[in-house]
Enzyme design. Structure first.
Site: not given
Ligand code: SP5
Ligand code: ZN
Length: 345
Positions: A197, A199, A163, A286
């Site tokens: 990943d 995301h 990111h 993830d």
């Molecule tokens: C490297 C990596 O995997 N970074 C991920 C960052 C994600 N951050 C945002 C998380 C938002 C989660 N939303 C809430 C749902 C949980 N029930």
């Molecule tokens: Zn991620």
């Protein structure tokens, strides 16, 4: 398989992140993640830990903005001079530039913090820069070995990187380890970077968007439903000379092994057609069905099959650790992914 790893990651212990809605919660990206992976690698018996050489800052400056890196390096110490006792533990801004913001780079610390940060999950602590620097060195160490020997390597990077864009941290990421490695390798021949990943790899997309020598591909949760929300759409395919050399494969919530493998097969076709000399994989676990931050449903055998399909390209490959927050399953998921990349198999 050689694994590039540095204990320096332990200096980065982000005490919290702020979730959508404003709640301050324990940061999901913890040192314990590495402990789980280290135990699993050790139990497997086919991995050797290596300490990377120090490649210096130049390979980081080759993908990141100099002002941004300088901010990362000095921000925590500067913060100590202006923070209240409650705030001192970490620097996390709460004001961000709108699209119509002035081109001027703010001079104040909080102004620069907002300017160089994309969200509330990447606080800067005392050990953040040393840890992020060491994490990038692990990716470079792995890249160097793969370039020299043609063998597959694993960069056990923490903090993660995908990111982090040219001039921003966010999403637990500060320096884009996979991009640093891919850019270093690109001086020797064309590179494909595949991000699995959960995301979207928005930082990687930012860094290579106009590049002809690096094909970047990301398979991820649909940004219409999921972080990072502002990139990772299908219609973002590169720009300028790099037009056509970035691709995004957004997946719907609930996507299963079969849906994933179908997108992967299309992505791997693009990699083959590009004829890269080396492959860099941003490996985030993830995608696992029981990940607390993920909404797609990949099984552990599915993760092994994803690894097998990618290894089937037969390219010298650098696997770079990204996310994965089901800490209990992280070791098994990661060794399952890496299984097919052993040279002896
Ligand atoms: C490297 C990596 O995997 N970074 C991920 C960052 C994600 N951050 C945002 C998380 C938002 C989660 N939303 C809430 C749902 C949980 N029930
Ligand atoms: Zn991620």
């Amino acid at each position: 398989m050689n694994v590039y790893y540095s204990e320096t990651h332990r200096q980065h212990q982000p005490p919290f992140e702020v979730f959508d809605g404003g709640e301050r919660i324990a940061n999901f990206e913890t040192p314990a993640r590495m402990d789980r992976i280290l135990s699993a690698l050790q139990a497997d018996g086919r991995f050797n830990l290596r300490q990377p050489d120090d490649f210096g800052e130049a390979p980081l400056l080759a993908v990141h903005d100099a002002g941004y890196l300088s901010f990362l390096k000095t921000a925590f110490v500067e913060w100590q001079h202006e923070a209240s006792d409650y705030e001192k533990i970490a620097l996390l801004p709460a004001t961000f530039p709108p699209r119509t913001a002035s081109k001027n780079i703010p001079t104040s610390l909080l102004g620069r913090a907002g300017y160089y940060t994309m969200d509330l999950s990447a606080p800067i602590t005392a050990g953040t820069y040393p840890a992020a620097y060491a994490s990038a060195q692990c990716a470079l160490g792995a890249a160097q070995e793969t370039a020299k020997s043609g063998k597959n390597t694993f960069a056990l990077c923490r903090p993660p990187g995908h990111h982090a864009g040219k001039a921003n941290c966010g999403g637990y990421c500060y320096i884009n380890n996979a991009a640093v490695a891919a850019n270093w390798l690109a001086s020797k021949g064309k590179v494909a970077l595949l991000d699995v990943d959960y995301h979207a790899g928005n930082g990687t997309q930012d860094i290579f968007y106009e590049r002809v020598d690096v094909l970047s591909i990301s398979i991820h949760g649909d940004p219409n439903e999921e972080y990072p929300y502002f990139n990772g759409f299908e219609d973002e395919t590169g720009a300028g000379p790099g037009l056509g050399l970035h691709r995004n494969f957004p997946l719907a919530p609930g996507a299963d092994d079969q849906a994933y493998l179908q997108a992967l097969s299309e992505a791997l076709g693009l990699v083959r057609d590009f004829h890269p000399q080396t492959l860099v994989v941003s490996a985030g676990m993830d995608i696992y069905g029981e990940d607390p931050l993920g909404k797609i449903r990949i099984s552990t055998p599915g993760i092994a099959e994803i690894g097998r399909q990618i290894a089937g390209l037969g390219l010298p490959t650098v696997i770079v650790m990204e996310g994965g927050y089901n800490t209990e399953m992280l070791g098994l998921n990661m060794t399952s992914f890496l299984g097919a990349f052993h040279e002896t198999e």
